[in-house]
Design an enzyme around this catalytic site. Structure first.
Site, short mmCIF file in Angstrom:
data_model
loop_
_atom_site.label_atom_id
_atom_site.label_comp_id
_atom_site.label_asym_id
_atom_site.label_seq_id
_atom_site.Cartn_x
_atom_site.Cartn_y
_atom_site.Cartn_z
N ASP A 136 -6.00 5.58 1.60
CA ASP A 136 -6.20 4.16 1.38
C ASP A 136 -7.56 3.75 1.94
OD1 ASP A 136 -5.96 1.18 2.03
OD2 ASP A 136 -4.04 1.53 1.03
N HIS B 244 0.83 -1.20 0.00
CA HIS B 244 0.00 0.00 0.00
C HIS B 244 0.87 1.26 0.00
CE1 HIS B 244 -3.74 -2.26 1.33
NE2 HIS B 244 -2.77 -3.15 1.50
#
Length: 474
Positions: A137, A34
């Site tokens: 995210d 990520h």
């Protein structure tokens, strides 16, 4: 993607600097797959002369900068680093039947400690800029939730997985609200065993915050995921929100290697074109000694050239000085394969390895980062999914795009993969007509992706439209 406009230059009036027009704050989930995607995305945004503030923990900021590859500098990105309470993550268990990295479960707990620091940054930036854009995210919704109290802030949810995987997840959860091509779901693996129950609960709670965002961003390309992006844009799913497919975030060509060059690249320089298979299972996979032995024997017996990144899964703190047992290989293995193979036991520059002309295949866990990098560079995959989105990424890569083959079906995930199977699949990809056909399709797909990010390409136009949207009226 080169910048096409000069948005947001600093303004000066009567000798005083005026506030920036627009500033972007990026909040990644603290796990490498990520962190990496959103750092690449930050670089692309900053190329439009828009200031980017990247917010994470001190350890994870150091980690993502240490591992960055494909571009040389992050000087134009502002890093905000925060310490978090020290916690004792459970030890890595390479013998666990379930490969979900439960030892990283604490990443979700770490992220909750960022809410207050992030709120303070957002508040401070909101007073210095006409508009503040938060890109977070999808697993960090609770962390950024205080932006709702800031009048000049708007937020966009970033999904770190493929459009195919996120669509199938949403579509199934909604009770299959409309018909789709049945070929897509004929071989769809179940989600059983993909996540721990704790992580499933965490994902659901974080996704609740997405209902407040102004749109969604995907690290993918319409070149190969157009149908699934179209499905995701349907009113039943998207509720009228804007969405953008802006990937690949990683560079699609490497213009110059970071110095000093990694030993794997020097070794590749001496090999023939498309002759080497790259073997790497990402940052969250650990194998049992028995499975490592089978991989080693399979690679040796295949008689194909290889680079094998042999390392344990990331610990919560990758810089921890905790003792790590050296992974043992069969006696004499490295000596026997020294003409054909290279074993790398530290961090390897994956993007640069995939971009090298000597790399002709990739034996991978099929994490989305790895899929996107492999597609970008035209390297076909041998898929060995471990957990999370990887089983469904495997369907996309092997059944839909047909740029890879499967070494281990998800339904047989608990079984040991024997050396004979590894030898067979590696040989097929690297030394057969079937493998050559797969490679041609991968190269054609790469060409389409590279064309799309160039001037006048569909991805470049979509990126420009995103920048125009966040700078609208300014």
């Amino acid at each position: 993607m080169a910048p096409s406009c000069n948005h947001n230059q600093n303004r000066v009036q009567n000798g005083h600097q005026l506030p920036q027009e627009v500033v972007v704050v990026v909040v990644p989930f603290p796990a490498h797959g990520h962190l990496n995607q959103l750092l690449h995305f930050s670089r692309l945004i900053s190329s439009y002369n828009i200031p980017v503030h990247y917010v994470t923990t001190t350890t994870h900021s150091r980690q993502v900068n240490f591992r960055v590859h494909g571009f040389k500098s992050t000087n134009n990105i502002h890093f905000h680093e925060f310490s978090t309470p020290v916690s004792n993550s459970p030890p890595i268990n390479p013998n666990s039947i379930t490969k979900y990295p439960s030892h990283l479960q604490l990443a979700s707990q770490i992220s909750t400690n960022l809410r207050k620091p992030v709120a303070n940054i957002l508040d401070s930036l909101s007073h210095k800029n006409r508009r503040i854009i938060i890109i977070y995210d999808s697993l960090m919704g609770s962390v950024v939730q205080d932006y709702l109290d800031i009048p000049n802030a708007e937020a966009y949810t970033f999904h770190s997985v493929s459009a195919f995987t996120i669509f199938m997840y949403v579509w199934e959860n909604m009770g299959r609200p409309f018909a789709i091509d049945t070929d897509m779901i004929k071989d769809l693996p179940s989600n059983e065993g993909c996540f721990s129950p704790e992580f499933e609960k965490f994902v659901k709670s974080e996704h609740e915050y997405s209902k407040f965002s102004s749109g969604k961003i995907y690290n993918t390309s319409r070149v190969f995921e157009g149908p699934f992006l179209d499905y995701l844009s349907k009113e039943q799913i998207n509720k009228g929100k804007k969405q953008w497919a802006l990937g690949p975030f990683n560079p699609v060509s490497i213009s110059g290697s970071i110095q000093p060059r990694h030993k794997s690249l020097t070794w590749l320089d001496k090999q023939g074109p498309k002759s080497v298979i790259f073997v790497s299972f990402g940052t969250t996979t650990s194998f049992s000694d028995e499975q490592i032995k089978e991989i080693a024997i399979g690679l040796e017996q295949s008689q194909q050239k290889f680079i094998w990144v042999l390392r344990d899964a990331d610990k919560e703190n990758v810089f921890s000085k905790d003792f790590t047992k050296k992974i043992e290989l069969p006696k004499g293995f490295e000596e026997r394969v020294k003409e054909n193979g290279l074993v790398v036991r530290d961090w390897a520059p994956q993007l640069e390895i995939l971009a090298h002309t000597s790399t002709g295949g990739f034996l991978s866990h099929c994490g989305w980062n790895s899929c996107m990098e492999s597609i970008s560079m035209g390297v076909p995959l041998v898929a060995w999914p471990m957990h999370s989105d990887q089983p469904r990424n495997t369907v996309l890569i092997t059944k839909i795009l047909k740029v890879g083959s499967v070494i281990k079906d998800w339904a047989r995930r608990d079984e040991l993969v024997k050396s004979s199977k590894i030898e067979k699949v590696v040989r097929i990809l690297m030394a057969s007509e079937e493998g050559e056909e797969i490679r041609k399709r991968a190269e054609e797909l790469s060409f389409g992706v590279k064309k799309a990010v160039g001037e006048g390409g569909v991805t470049k136009d979509e990126f420009d439209s995103f920048i125009a949207h966040i700078t609208r009226g300014i």
